[in-house]
Design a protein around this motif. Structure first.
Motif, short mmCIF file in Angstrom:
data_model
loop_
_atom_site.label_atom_id
_atom_site.label_comp_id
_atom_site.label_asym_id
_atom_site.label_seq_id
_atom_site.Cartn_x
_atom_site.Cartn_y
_atom_site.Cartn_z
N THR A 269 -4.51 9.66 -2.70
CA THR A 269 -5.24 8.56 -2.07
C THR A 269 -4.27 7.39 -1.89
N TYR A 270 -4.80 6.18 -1.63
CA TYR A 270 -3.95 5.02 -1.35
C TYR A 270 -4.41 3.84 -2.17
N LYS A 271 -3.44 3.06 -2.67
CA LYS A 271 -3.75 1.90 -3.51
C LYS A 271 -2.79 0.75 -3.19
N ASN A 272 -3.24 -0.47 -3.52
CA ASN A 272 -2.33 -1.62 -3.56
C ASN A 272 -1.61 -1.57 -4.90
N ILE B 52 0.85 -1.19 0.00
CA ILE B 52 0.00 0.00 0.00
C ILE B 52 0.89 1.24 0.00
N GLU B 53 0.64 2.13 -0.97
CA GLU B 53 1.37 3.40 -1.03
C GLU B 53 0.41 4.52 -1.40
N SER B 54 0.82 5.75 -1.06
CA SER B 54 0.05 6.91 -1.49
C SER B 54 0.23 7.11 -2.99
N VAL B 55 -0.84 7.54 -3.66
CA VAL B 55 -0.83 7.76 -5.10
C VAL B 55 -1.37 9.16 -5.38
#
Length: 833
Positions: free
Chosen positions: A645-648, A626-629
């Motif tokens: 936001t955040y994504k896998n 998970i990281e900020s995008v």
């Protein structure tokens, strides 16, 4: 959940029988116990893990025995009235024999007080022993940083402490990482805290440094621990006294950066121990200077901001606990911890933006306030059987945390602009509730220790979001239905584990086990058109294995493997969109999946005379990281802005090395050094492959520190500490590098019952710049925060009450046997140091 209730009822019923009839049967003979604390004759430090054997008086054949704990204390249970011979031994010390030791029917419990061990003549010839306790201890399963021995952290907060712990790194915003990963499980006294479910960086700043006794770093947790926390566990131990009678301490610090105060009070009488703590923290308003630029690849959109913001922090916390030994076999404990903190950010900036051929200029004045109020209530019950080491424990925990985020933004346009001035108000009220039930059982066989347990964690999150816009001078508010909703999120975790530990050939230590965790997630909003419902179930089996080999001259080699996972916390899940700056908005992602990591580690440690060395190499593969995008999005006014936001995003392969060393070149001087280096190599999944040009590249990240401590005569101690770290990489760019230099001087007062100290941080740097870079296929984004950094502080501490181990029977309860559960954490954005 229905199936677990009958199981709990049966176990509690069986346990109540044991409480009435210890050992499961009526006792025909009164038995007691023998307790004591073992210390070094020169350093006056506890001698941990010394061997104690008991035999009949005048004989050498052992009939009972124990190991001292990490505080040098031991307890021999089930002792019949009579005369005994007590033998205490430990490597490097002369064996001590006490004969006779007598217990009677009228006084079955005997406390021998303090037993002093003297280093053997051979060891005295080989090493120089100083009177100072080790600041950092390298133990078999963890590294321990004894914060109460550090002269340069008083008056700060827990982030100041964590920056000086081996293997850990804390950036300028207070975000914590272990070996390059921010997925760290943070515990307080072995328990999770509800406040960590929001922004962990701000929650940590609310804990005064003066309240912390030590910090434990566990990189290879066994299956007995919760599987959450892909990089490991950090356990913050707060100060608590087990001395008989009334004792306590008062600590206070005043400085140009922050101020704190903390008080502890402990009352111990017989089998009952009461403890209380209260403290507060306040940082002076700090003004940051912001420069921001975002440029589209085709130059069609250019966003520029210049401005200032003032950040102010205020926090308080308190706790109350009670421990009681019912008898030799049954003990209970309960504690309540209250947490409250808030920070506000008031700012104004000038926006000079280009959208194609259109130039847009305006001033934005904003007022942001975040407040967290919560409590953690823990209850533990332990039953010990007649067989040494056999026990069962029951635990219940309830945590509640209310995270409130309010903002007001005024947009003021030039008089010749076609746009009207406006005001946007936003509010997010998120409530996080967690209920935890767990049962742990330990059974010792002849050469094997078996541990087994079950656990359930029930998490309920509710988020009420409201946003309104009005156009002065009118007071009429316009409600956007897409940004006003009530969202509920439920996450239930059911777990069971089993571990086996044993020793081979007296030199090999082995511990292996596995843990099953099933997760059930449901989420929905009152407006399905805004947020789609979530219904997700998944199961994980996480194995763990560790083997250690001891060699002569205090050398140890250890290899370990474990699989761990990281569920997203409230901070990452909260779908509320904060658009106090609409061109730089942020929101959570409730559809995130958990990360799963496989960890391998090989470590070596040794103690040679006055030198301590710990070195390790590791490899970690993390799936669904998970990281900020940061991406483009269209604002409500139709302009192009940035949304975080955040994504896998994919899979990260990381390998690295750690080194820590400590040496005393002369008796009064201690030198320490720590270095962590790890790689960052992420393989993006198909959904994110085209977001950045930095994909599939290998980057190296490092952080380290050096320190020197010198003990002068007449109670003076001086320390200097230097820390440095490289920029932290993300798949889109990098976050700021960090470095800091601190100096501390402490003078002991009142016959070592008190002290006064001076702390200085970066005396030659009034301000520091922190730069962030983001590279996307569509744009580049750069920002620079300039914040005040130089600070001076004075701190004072005073301990009162009994400072010696009581000669009365010591019957405090230790619940270190309980499985330590981790709360949800995240490495979200902070708002300054």
């Amino acid at each position: 959940m229905k199936k677990i209730y009958p199981f709990l009822i049966i176990l509690f019923t069986v346990n109540s029988v044991y409480a009435q009839f210890p050992g499961g049967a009526a006792q025909s003979t009164i038995t007691g116990k023998i307790t004591a604390t073992i210390i070094d004759s020169l350093t006056r430090k506890p001698v941990d893990y010394a061997t104690i054997s008991l035999s009949k008086s005048g004989q050498t054949k052992s009939t009972n025995g124990a190991l001292a704990d990490d505080k040098g204390s031991f307890k021999l249970d089930n002792i019949k009235a009579g005369k005994y011979r007590l033998t205490i031994s430990f490597i490097g010390y002369a064996t001590k024999i006490i004969d006779p030791v007598e217990t009677t029917l009228s006084k079955p419990d005997l406390n021998l007080g303090t037993i002093i061990l003297s280093p053997s003549a051979k060891m005295l010839n080989e090493i120089t022993v100083t009177g100072e306790a080790n600041l950092i201890e390298n133990k078999i399963d963890k590294i321990v940083y004894n914060a109460e021995k550090d002269v340069a952290i008083a008056g700060g907060n827990s982030t100041d402490v964590l920056r000086k712990v081996p293997l850990l790194s804390v950036d300028y915003e207070g975000n914590l990482s272990l070996r390059g990963s921010s997925n760290v499980r943070v515990l307080i006294n072995g328990k999770p805290s509800g406040t960590m479910a929001g922004n962990m960086a701000d929650a940590l700043k609310a804990i005064p440094a003066d309240q912390i006794k030590s910090v434990e770093v566990i990189t290879s947790p066994s299956a007995k621990y919760d599987a959450e926390g892909t990089s490991g566990i950090v356990n913050i131990i707060t100060k608590k006294s087990n001395l008989e009678g009334i004792s306590g301490s008062v600590n206070a610090g005043v400085g140009t950066r922050q101020n704190s105060g903390n008080g502890n009070l402990n009352v111990k009488t017989g089998r009952l121990t009461l403890s209380g703590n209260a403290g507060g923290y306040y940082s002076w308003p700090q003004t940051s200077i912001l420069d921001f630029n975002k440029t589209a690849t085709d130059q069609s959109v250019i966003l520029t901001q210049k401005g200032r913001s003032t950040t102010e922090r205020l926090a308080s916390n308190g706790s109350f606990g009670a421990d009681y030994d019912i008898n030799n076999y049954n003990s209970i404990s309960s504690s309540l911890k209250l947490n409250w903190f808030e920070f506000s950010v008031d700012g104004d900036n000038f926006n000079d933006n280009k959208f194609g051929n259109i130039i847009s200029q305006f001033n934005r004045n904003s007022d942001n306030k975040t407040k967290v109020i919560g409590y953690d209530w823990n209850n533990d019950y332990t039953h010990k059987f007649k067989k040494a080491g056999q026990e069962v424990s029951f635990a219940f925990q309830f945590t509640n945390s209310n995270l409130n985020n309010d903002y007001t933004s005024d947009f003021i346009f030039p008089t010749n602009s076609a746009l009207r001035d406006s005001t946007e108000k936003g509010n997010s009220d998120a409530i996080n509730k967690e209920k935890t039930f767990q049962i742990d059982y330990t059974h010792p066989f002849k050469k094997v220790i078996w541990e087994v347990g079950v656990k359930s964690i029930l998490r309920d999150i509710t988020n009420d979001s409201r946003v309104a816009i009005n156009y002065p001078p009118s007071d009429t508010e316009f409600i956007n239905p897409k940004r006003n909703f009530l969202y509920t999120y439920n996450q239930d975790v059911y777990a069971a584990y089993s571990t086996f530990g044993f020793t081979l050939a007296k030199k090999y230590g082995v511990k292996a086990g596995a843990r099953f965790e099933g997760t059930v997630i449901k989420g929905s909003a009152n407006s399905a058109s805004v947020i789609k419902p979530i219904d997700n179930n998944y199961q994980n089996v996480t194995p763990s294995f560790v083997v250690s080999r001891s060699f002569k001259n205090f050398q140890t080699v250890k290899f370990s493997y474990n699989q761990r996972l990281q569920r997203p916390s409230l901070f990452f899940l909260n779908p509320f969109r904060n658009s106090s700056d609409p061109l730089n908005a942020s929101e959570g992602n409730p559809t995130l999946s958990p990360e799963v990591a496989n960890n391998f580690e090989l470590s070596y440690s040794t103690f040679v005379k006055t030198t301590i060395i710990n070195a390790s190499v590791f490899y970690r593969k993390t799936n669904d990281i998970i990281e900020s995008v940061v991406s483009n999005y269209i604002t409500e006014s139709g302009k192009q802005g940035s949304l975080t936001t955040y994504k896998n995003v994919g899979t990260n392969n990381s390998f690295g090395v750690n080194f820590f060393g400590s040496i005393n070149p002369v008796k009064a001087l201690t030198l320490r050094a720590n270095l962590n280096v790890n790689s960052y190599n992420i393989n993006l999944n198909s959904q994110n492959a085209n977001i950045t040009a930095l994909a599939n590249k290998i980057f190296f990240i490092y952080n380290g520190f050096t320190s020197a401590t010198y003990v002068f005569p007449k109670g003076y101690t001086f320390e200097t500490f230097l820390i440095t770290s490289s920029p932290r990489r993300t798949f889109q760019g990098k976050n700021p590098a960090f470095n800091m230099w601190s100096l501390g001087l402490k003078k002991e007062l009142f016959d070592k019952k008190g002290s006064i100290g001076l702390n200085i941080i970066d005396p030659f740097n009034e301000r520091k710049n922190f730069k962030t870079e983001i590279n996307s296929a569509d744009f580049t984004q750069n920002s620079n925060f300039s914040i005040p950094f130089r600070s001076f502080g004075v701190n004072f501490s005073w301990r009162f009450g009994s400072l010696k181990v009581s000669t009365k029977p010591k019957k405090g309860v230790k619940n270190d046997d309980l499985k330590q559960e981790g709360g949800q954490t995240g490495g979200g954005m902070g708002t300054g140091n």
